[in-house]
Write a protein that holds these residues in place. Structure first.
Motif, PDB file in Angstrom:
ATOM      1  N   ASP A   1       4.999   6.225   4.915  1.00 41.97           N
ATOM      2  CA  ASP A   1       5.217   6.668   3.532  1.00 41.97           C
ATOM      3  C   ASP A   1       4.951   8.151   3.433  1.00 41.97           C
ATOM      4  O   ASP A   1       4.440   8.771   4.369  1.00 41.97           O
ATOM      5  CB  ASP A   1       4.321   5.874   2.565  1.00 41.97           C
TER       6      ASP A   1
ATOM      7  N   LYS B   1       2.041   1.606  -3.449  1.00 38.17           N
ATOM      8  CA  LYS B   1       0.945   1.927  -4.382  1.00 38.17           C
ATOM      9  C   LYS B   1       0.437   3.359  -4.178  1.00 38.17           C
ATOM     10  O   LYS B   1       0.160   4.074  -5.149  1.00 38.17           O
ATOM     11  CB  LYS B   1      -0.174   0.909  -4.153  1.00 38.17           C
ATOM     12  N   TYR B   2       0.316   3.784  -2.923  1.00 40.00           N
ATOM     13  CA  TYR B   2      -0.287   5.090  -2.663  1.00 40.00           C
ATOM     14  C   TYR B   2       0.746   6.215  -2.505  1.00 40.00           C
ATOM     15  O   TYR B   2       0.443   7.273  -1.972  1.00 40.00           O
ATOM     16  CB  TYR B   2      -1.239   4.994  -1.461  1.00 40.00           C
TER      17      TYR B   2
ATOM     18  N   ARG C   1     -12.734   1.414  -0.033  1.00 43.13           N
ATOM     19  CA  ARG C   1     -11.721   2.077  -0.842  1.00 43.13           C
ATOM     20  C   ARG C   1     -11.988   3.576  -0.772  1.00 43.13           C
ATOM     21  O   ARG C   1     -13.134   4.005  -0.803  1.00 43.13           O
ATOM     22  CB  ARG C   1     -11.789   1.619  -2.310  1.00 43.13           C
TER      23      ARG C   1
ATOM     24  N   LEU D   1      -6.438  -4.394   3.973  1.00 39.23           N
ATOM     25  CA  LEU D   1      -6.420  -3.903   5.365  1.00 39.23           C
ATOM     26  C   LEU D   1      -7.440  -4.634   6.237  1.00 39.23           C
ATOM     27  O   LEU D   1      -7.222  -4.841   7.423  1.00 39.23           O
ATOM     28  CB  LEU D   1      -6.672  -2.390   5.408  1.00 39.23           C
TER      29      LEU D   1
ATOM     30  N   ASN E   1       0.837  -1.207   0.000  1.00 39.56           N
ATOM     31  CA  ASN E   1       0.000   0.000   0.000  1.00 39.56           C
ATOM     32  C   ASN E   1       0.873   1.259   0.000  1.00 39.56           C
ATOM     33  O   ASN E   1       0.591   2.222  -0.718  1.00 39.56           O
ATOM     34  CB  ASN E   1      -0.905   0.027   1.241  1.00 39.56           C
TER      35      ASN E   1
END
Ligand code: ADP
Length: 547
Positions: free
Chosen positions: A478, A453-454, A497, A513, A450
């Motif tokens: 992140d 990806k994010y 989402r 998650l 994640n």
């Protein structure tokens, strides 16, 4: 005129009437009883109250007129001992055999040693008693309805309290969507006698429109309650009642009727008809008010039951749809798993073949294909895990393992497949912990993927661990897109989402998650995060090192 010591002079108005006439015509019952307990005097109000002629009452032992002679003896001995009785309630026997609820206050006249006579005031408390009884009925009805979802059962119980003390025949109709009155309940003190009425009702449904002469239809339409204290021949003739129904009303000896709407927020939802067949119990305004209160309570209870039923049905439908969806996911993920596994195997064979053959670009394309297959495999694994969690079938293999060791392995593997981000480790020394190594590793994989990806801009991803108080904590930080405040509460829910407001679209199903939180829950741990939109996120979990 003689006044007892201490009494104020009543003035001129009193002087114009003799004391005897004053007592004789007083609106409250007054009597006097001699030493032997024989009624020596009774005024008009007392005689009227019980319905006796003077010679039937005066000269008789008072005890004879008390419903409960034991209670009378008790009262009499108290009067002798204490010299007075105040507001004592009793039931007296009337001339027609009926009982009258009275309240008695007495004191006695003595010559200093012995009782000469007692003076008593007898007040009729029938109305007060009736109001009390109605209030009790209303409260019991309220309790019955509030305490159950089964309104049918509750209504049957309530009707039993009402019959015969309040009504001899009661009919509860609900207004249906079809504009017709639907019979909810009909009850009579003598169920045999009600059969004709039931049959009549089956043959003659009540429609709200074009039926204004029918009182139930009228009340359903207008919401105006109706009280008919005395059902006269004229009312039967003018009321638009057909012969058959007139005969039923006469057969049942209906004397008095109340037809009262049930309303919820000013909307009529039904009607209750009360019929009294007892000539001594015809309805008046008090009964009418009780009936209105009563119907309001029933209306609200029925409405609550209807809403409850709707919600229950809605939940049932949603649960069924959910089950079907789960079943579909379960089947689809199982069916997808086998072909994707063989695809992966063939891709790897082709990769090594083309690496040997040195065909330019081919190995690189196959490596990309392999990565896409990995993504597909991850989605399938997530779908399978979710269905297993739902069925309680997700298997955990607990073992003692080195937490930081596991973190390093996962981080290296993830770094191997990502070029865009740098994974930085910041690990504190920890003792080995107990748990499912693979499943905890799966949570870390989810956090890191994640984070990658994010953070589409690509940057550092920091993994830190700390150990204290028999707990290990892991965080993945992140500097990506972050999560808007309004979306944060739902982040660990299934299929959740964040709605994409920016230009990026991210693949995923909103399961990672959820699965992670289930795994951490199973380890009796805590999963949490901090995030700021546009600045990044820190996803963490904390578990006991010796679960
Ligand atoms: P998905 O497969 O959609 O990534 P997840 O359950 O892993 O499912 O995540 C749920 C949602 O939480 C994601 O769709 C994303 O919107 C948000 N999210 C999770 N991790 C991050 C992160 N590190 N930064 C920003 N948003 C995240």
């Amino acid at each position: 005129m003689y006044l007892e010591a201490g009494l104020a002079d009543p003035g001129n108005s009193f002087k114009s009437e003799s004391l005897q006439s004053f007592i004789e015509n007083s609106p409250v019952g007054i009597h006097s009883v001699n030493e032997e307990g024989i009624i020596a005097f009774a005024n008009k109000a007392e005689l009227n109250l019980l319905g006796y002629a003077e010679q039937e009452y005066v000269g008789q032992p008072l005890k004879k007129f008390f419903h409960d002679p034991v209670f009378f003896d008790e009262l009499y001995s108290r009067l002798r001992k204490e010299g007075f009785l105040k507001n004592e309630q009793a039931k007296m026997i009337c001339r027609d055999g009926s009982l009258k609820e009275v309240m008695i206050s007495c004191n006695y006249h003595s010559d200093g040693k012995k009782l000469i006579h007692s003076r008593c005031f007898t007040r009729d408390i029938t109305e007060i008693k009736r109001s009390e009884k109605l209030l009790v009925l209303l409260n019991r009805a309220g309790e019955e309805l509030a305490g159950t979802r089964n309104t049918d059962e509750a209504l049957s119980k309530i009707i039993k309290f009402l019959i015969p003390s309040f009504t001899d025949w009661v009919v509860i109709n609900e207004l249906g969507m079809d504009g017709k009155a639907h019979l909810l309940k009909m009850a009579h003190s003598d169920p045999e006698r009600m059969k004709l009425a039931e049959e009549y009702r089956k043959k003659n449904p009540i429609k709200v429109d074009n039926n204004d002469k029918n009182l139930v239809a009228y009340v359903l339409k207008t919401g105006n309650p109706q009280l008919i204290p005395e059902v006269t021949e004229k009312i039967l003739n003018d009321g638009g009642i057909d012969h058959e129904y007139k005969r039923i009303l006469k057969d049942l000896a209906v004397r008095s009727v109340m037809i009262v709407p049930m309303k919820v927020k000013q909307t009529v939802t039904g009607v209750v008809s009360f019929f009294s067949c007892n000539p001594n119990n015809t309805y008046d305004e008090k009964d009418f008010n009780f009936a209105k209160d009563f119907c309001n309570r029933i209306a609200v209870a029925l409405d609550n039951a209807r809403l409850y039923e709707e919600v229950r049905r809605d939940i049932e439908q949603k649960t069924e749809a959910n089950n079907k969806k789960d079943e579909f996911i379960s089947i689809a993920s199982h069916e997808l798993k086998t072909p994707v596994t063989s695809l992966k195997a063939y891709t790897q064979i082709l990769q090594s073949t083309f690496a040997d053959e040195k065909i330019p670009g081919a190995a690189e394309m196959l490596a990309k294909m392999d990565r896409q297959i990995d993504k597909l495999t991850l989605l399938i694994v997530e779908m399978l895990d979710v269905t297993k969690i739902d069925k309680g079938e997700l298997i955990y293999d607990d073992e003692k393992f080195d937490f930081n060791e596991m973190v390093k392995e996962v981080a290296e593997e993830m770094q191997r497949i990502t070029k865009s981000h740098q994974i930085v480790l910041n690990l504190r020394d920890c003792d080995p912990i107990n748990g499912d190594r693979n499943r905890i590793g799966q949570v870390l994989v989810n956090f890191i993927s994640n984070a990658i990806k994010y953070s589409p801009g690509g940057d550092k991803i920091i993994i830190s661990t700390s150990c204290a108080d028999n707990k290990v904590k892991l965080s993945v930080t992140d500097e990506g897109i972050g999560i808007p405040d309004e979306d944060q509460p739902g982040i660990f829910k299934r299929f959740f989402r964040v709605s994409a407001k920016n230009s990026y679209t991210f693949p995923g199903m909103g399961l990672g998650l959820y699965i992670s939180s289930e795994i951490i829950k199973r380890h009796h741990g805590r999963i949490f995060f901090e995030s700021k939109e546009g600045e990044g996120s820190v996803f963490s979990f904390e578990i006991d090192s010796n679960v």
